[in-house]
Design a protein around this motif. Structure first.
Motif, PDB file in Angstrom:
ATOM      1  N   ALA A  51       7.698   4.790   6.950  1.00 35.47           N
ATOM      2  CA  ALA A  51       8.213   3.865   8.179  1.00 35.47           C
ATOM      3  C   ALA A  51       9.242   4.372   8.768  1.00 35.47           C
ATOM      4  N   ASN A  52      10.372   5.178   8.240  1.00 38.21           N
ATOM      5  CA  ASN A  52      11.455   5.610   8.940  1.00 38.21           C
ATOM      6  C   ASN A  52      11.115   6.572   9.764  1.00 38.21           C
ATOM      7  N   ALA A  53      10.134   7.273   9.342  1.00 37.82           N
ATOM      8  CA  ALA A  53       9.695   8.649  10.281  1.00 37.82           C
ATOM      9  C   ALA A  53       8.823   7.886  11.624  1.00 37.82           C
ATOM     10  N   LEU A  54       8.165   6.952  11.157  1.00 36.48           N
ATOM     11  CA  LEU A  54       7.580   6.443  12.471  1.00 36.48           C
ATOM     12  C   LEU A  54       8.560   5.631  13.341  1.00 36.48           C
ATOM     13  N   ASN A  55       9.529   5.014  12.809  1.00 36.40           N
ATOM     14  CA  ASN A  55      10.720   4.557  13.617  1.00 36.40           C
ATOM     15  C   ASN A  55      11.249   5.974  14.470  1.00 36.40           C
ATOM     16  N   ALA A  56      11.513   6.883  13.636  1.00 34.87           N
ATOM     17  CA  ALA A  56      11.977   8.114  14.351  1.00 34.87           C
ATOM     18  C   ALA A  56      11.219   8.510  15.773  1.00 34.87           C
ATOM     19  N   LEU A  57       9.779   8.584  15.153  1.00 35.82           N
ATOM     20  CA  LEU A  57       8.864   8.805  16.204  1.00 35.82           C
ATOM     21  C   LEU A  57       9.105   7.940  17.745  1.00 35.82           C
ATOM     22  N   ALA A  58       9.282   6.612  17.406  1.00 38.08           N
ATOM     23  CA  ALA A  58       9.511   5.768  18.406  1.00 38.08           C
ATOM     24  C   ALA A  58      10.563   6.091  19.338  1.00 38.08           C
ATOM     25  N   MET A  59      11.724   6.205  18.646  1.00 31.28           N
ATOM     26  CA  MET A  59      13.097   6.700  19.104  1.00 31.28           C
ATOM     27  C   MET A  59      12.865   7.928  20.084  1.00 31.28           C
ATOM     28  N   ASN A  60      11.879   9.162  19.337  1.00 28.93           N
ATOM     29  CA  ASN A  60      11.709  10.280  19.971  1.00 28.93           C
ATOM     30  C   ASN A  60      10.961   9.973  21.293  1.00 28.93           C
ATOM     31  N   VAL A  61       9.857   9.090  21.214  1.00 30.66           N
ATOM     32  CA  VAL A  61       9.105   8.599  22.571  1.00 30.66           C
ATOM     33  C   VAL A  61       9.839   8.263  23.605  1.00 30.66           C
ATOM     34  N   THR A  62      10.859   7.181  23.315  1.00 27.79           N
ATOM     35  CA  THR A  62      11.570   6.536  24.025  1.00 27.79           C
ATOM     36  C   THR A  62      12.596   7.484  24.735  1.00 27.79           C
ATOM     37  N   GLN A  63      13.150   8.301  23.862  1.00 26.34           N
ATOM     38  CA  GLN A  63      14.113   9.285  24.456  1.00 26.34           C
ATOM     39  C   GLN A  63      13.644  10.201  25.214  1.00 26.34           C
ATOM     40  N   VAL A  64      12.192  10.610  25.074  1.00 25.39           N
ATOM     41  CA  VAL A  64      11.502  11.550  26.100  1.00 25.39           C
ATOM     42  C   VAL A  64      11.001  11.019  27.435  1.00 25.39           C
ATOM     43  N   ILE A  65      10.363   9.731  27.128  1.00 24.85           N
ATOM     44  CA  ILE A  65       9.595   9.258  28.205  1.00 24.85           C
ATOM     45  C   ILE A  65      10.482   8.347  28.930  1.00 24.85           C
ATOM     46  N   GLY A  66      11.600   7.406  28.099  1.00 27.40           N
ATOM     47  CA  GLY A  66      12.347   6.292  28.955  1.00 27.40           C
ATOM     48  C   GLY A  66      13.076   6.926  30.229  1.00 27.40           C
ATOM     49  N   VAL A  90       0.576  -1.189   0.159  1.00 27.13           N
ATOM     50  CA  VAL A  90       0.076  -0.051  -0.090  1.00 27.13           C
ATOM     51  C   VAL A  90       0.896   1.281  -0.013  1.00 27.13           C
ATOM     52  N   ARG A  91       0.663   2.177  -0.986  1.00 26.69           N
ATOM     53  CA  ARG A  91       1.693   3.329  -1.336  1.00 26.69           C
ATOM     54  C   ARG A  91       0.928   4.250  -0.363  1.00 26.69           C
ATOM     55  N   THR A  92       1.830   4.973   0.716  1.00 28.18           N
ATOM     56  CA  THR A  92       1.391   6.248   1.412  1.00 28.18           C
ATOM     57  C   THR A  92       1.135   7.230   0.450  1.00 28.18           C
ATOM     58  N   ARG A  93      -0.035   8.165   0.769  1.00 23.06           N
ATOM     59  CA  ARG A  93      -0.163   9.404   0.104  1.00 23.06           C
ATOM     60  C   ARG A  93      -0.064  10.628   1.068  1.00 23.06           C
ATOM     61  N   PRO A  94       0.095  11.703   0.684  1.00 26.76           N
ATOM     62  CA  PRO A  94       0.324  12.899   1.529  1.00 26.76           C
ATOM     63  C   PRO A  94      -0.993  13.145   2.370  1.00 26.76           C
ATOM     64  N   GLY A  95      -0.965  13.520   3.494  1.00 21.44           N
ATOM     65  CA  GLY A  95      -2.025  13.655   4.606  1.00 21.44           C
ATOM     66  C   GLY A  95      -2.043  13.109   6.001  1.00 21.44           C
ATOM     67  N   LEU A  96      -2.774  13.707   6.628  1.00 23.95           N
ATOM     68  CA  LEU A  96      -2.539  13.288   8.346  1.00 23.95           C
ATOM     69  C   LEU A  96      -2.959  12.015   8.313  1.00 23.95           C
ATOM     70  N   GLY A  97      -3.902  11.512   7.486  1.00 22.52           N
ATOM     71  CA  GLY A  97      -4.545  10.120   7.998  1.00 22.52           C
ATOM     72  C   GLY A  97      -3.387   9.240   7.402  1.00 22.52           C
ATOM     73  N   SER A  98      -2.483   9.533   6.609  1.00 22.62           N
ATOM     74  CA  SER A  98      -1.462   8.634   6.121  1.00 22.62           C
ATOM     75  C   SER A  98      -0.241   8.507   6.908  1.00 22.62           C
ATOM     76  N   ALA A  99      -0.227   9.318   7.960  1.00 20.72           N
ATOM     77  CA  ALA A  99       1.119   9.183   8.862  1.00 20.72           C
ATOM     78  C   ALA A  99       1.331   7.966   9.455  1.00 20.72           C
ATOM     79  N   LEU A 100       0.158   7.262  10.074  1.00 18.41           N
ATOM     80  CA  LEU A 100       0.357   6.122  10.511  1.00 18.41           C
ATOM     81  C   LEU A 100       0.055   4.868   9.700  1.00 18.41           C
ATOM     82  N   ALA A 101       0.330   5.185   8.086  1.00 21.62           N
ATOM     83  CA  ALA A 101      -0.030   4.145   7.032  1.00 21.62           C
ATOM     84  C   ALA A 101       0.650   2.783   7.401  1.00 21.62           C
ATOM     85  N   SER A 102       2.123   2.655   7.680  1.00 21.32           N
ATOM     86  CA  SER A 102       2.903   1.513   7.688  1.00 21.32           C
ATOM     87  C   SER A 102       2.499   0.797   8.885  1.00 21.32           C
ATOM     88  N   LEU A 103       2.232   1.562  10.119  1.00 26.36           N
ATOM     89  CA  LEU A 103       1.728   0.834  11.212  1.00 26.36           C
ATOM     90  C   LEU A 103       0.526  -0.044  11.039  1.00 26.36           C
TER      91      LEU A 103
END
Length: 426
Positions: free
Chosen positions: A150-165, A4-17
């Motif tokens: 997908a890489n942006a979502l991985n970066a999101l996970a890294m930022n979440v853990t860096q802030v919360i961890g 599935v190809r992600t397209r621009p838009g807020l709704g697609s931000a979590l597409a890979s997940l």
């Protein structure tokens, strides 16, 4: 693998997940793995300072903890030569055992400073060398069209853990004590391992089984060395980890106390602003889908990141500094997400592990750079040091963009030049 190809838009931000169950498992595994890494690093650093009372010995612990980054070229070759999911399973299991041993020693009051350093090294050997395999696996799971998302979502996970961890680790130390907090960190690694088990049929090796490690590593370095686009991307990574990341890692307490007059709580707010900005920036990139101007975002976003640091260096107002730190976080996502994305799309699949290994090596220069910038700041101050570093990063970006104009033009696969890309091995 989802196509599935992600397209621009807020709704697609979590597409890979949302659309790719295999990537979803990897993402959650990453979240638990790095959550464990951030929290246990804080706890071990706390215990090291409590035992020794020495800032220098805590810095030694941190340097040893990060030292495995320098193994990047070797571990990148391992990621091309061996089963990538298998490597991640071994890494999670190794981290689980290492922290469990340290937690046991802490529980029976036998944990020495030497054991803390060895434990930090053990966790570093689990985290840093697994990074090339972890990042290369993303492309196999999601496909080229969804790579930025997908890489942006991985970066999101890294930022979440860096802030919360670290915050969670600090709270648990205060409430439960350091030994219990370490035991909880082991559970994070266990969860990471269990989430990887269903992915065992993915992450295949991409080189011949008869390849020997040293020739494989040297051949990969040679081929990447002939790829001007990949070298330009690595050049930006190297410059950022020499000039900017050491400032964030080392100077923030100095900025908070001496330039802004903040206490520890104010420093926490400052760092939280940066973390929230990083989350926002990652979500924005994730929502762009398979956009064309990946190279332009990388170069100009990284330049804006440097400019924000230059403004921050001269700011003496607390409110302005909070806003600037949030902006720094937003633009840091352009660098953090796109460096891996561009490196993967400008190199052949058979070289992905080794290319990402060189990226790890470029990141591994940061502790040495931190010592050099610290020595300079001791003489001229953190503000002028940060200002000069920021401006120098912008200059280097301009030089790299002029030397390799295609860097700014990297977009979709059909837009990418392939003259420098080496032939795929068979």
């Amino acid at each position: 693998m989802s196509q599935v190809r992600t397209r621009p838009g807020l709704g697609s931000a979590l597409a890979s997940l949302r659309d790719n169950p295999q990537f979803r498992l990897l993402w959650w595994s990453n979240l638990f793995f790095f959550g464990g890494a951030w929290s246990q690093t804080l706890v071990l650093g706390w215990i090291a300072y409590d035992l020794t009372g020495s800032e220098f010995l805590v810095a030694v612990f941190t340097a040893v903890r990060l030292a495995p980054l320098l193994l990047g070229p070797l571990t990148g070759a391992l990621a091309d030569r061996y089963h990538r999911v298998g490597m991640l399973i071994i890494a999670s299991g190794w981290a689980f055992l290492a922290v469990a041993v340290v937690a046991l020693l802490a529980s029976v009051d036998l944990l020495s400073y030497g054991a803390i350093v060895i434990g930090g090294l053990a966790v570093g050997l689990a985290q840093s060398p697994s990074q090339p395999a972890r990042a290369a696996l993303v492309l196999e799971l999601v496909g080229r069209e969804n790579l930025s998302n997908a890489n942006a979502l991985n970066a999101l996970a890294m930022n979440v853990t860096q802030v919360i961890g670290p915050a969670l680790g600090g709270a648990m130390i205060a409430i439960l004590g350091a030994p219990t907090t370490l035991w909880i960190s082991t559970l994070w690694y266990a969860a990471s391992l269990l989430l990887l088990l269903p992915l065992r049929r993915y992450g295949r090796a991409v080189t011949r089984a008869t390849e020997r490690m040293l020739p494989l590593m040297i051949n990969g370095i040679r081929q990447i060395g002939r790829n001007r686009l990949a070298l330009a991307v690595l050049g930006v990574t190297l410059a950022a980890n020499i000039l900017i990341w050491p400032i964030y890692q080392s100077f923030m307490p100095v900025f908070a106390r001496d330039q802004l007059g903040l206490d520890a709580a104010g420093l926490g707010i400052l760092l939280t602003c940066g973390g929230i900005g990083g989350l926002v920036g990652s979500m924005i990139i994730a929502g762009l889908g398979d956009f064309r101007h990946k190279g332009a975002l990388f170069v100009f976003g990284t330049a804006a990141w440097g400019a924000m640091w230059a403004l921050f260096a001269g700011s003496g107002q607390v409110a302005v500094s909070y806003v600037l730190m949030a902006g720094i976080g937003v633009f840091s996502a352009a660098f953090g997400v796109m460096q891996t994305t561009l490196l993967l799309i400008t190199t052949d699949e058979v070289l992905h592990g080794r290319a990402l290994g060189l990226q790890e090596l470029a990141i591994g220069i940061m502790p040495v750079a931190a010592l050099a910038l610290g020595a300079i700041a001791q003489v001229v101050g953190v503000g002028p040091t940060t200002l000069c570093s920021s401006l120098l990063l912008i200059i280097i970006l301009a030089v790299l963009a002029l030397a390799e104009p295609r860097l700014i033009k990297i977009g979709r696969q059909e837009d990418e030049g392939s003259a420098d890309r080496p032939a795929r091995l068979r």
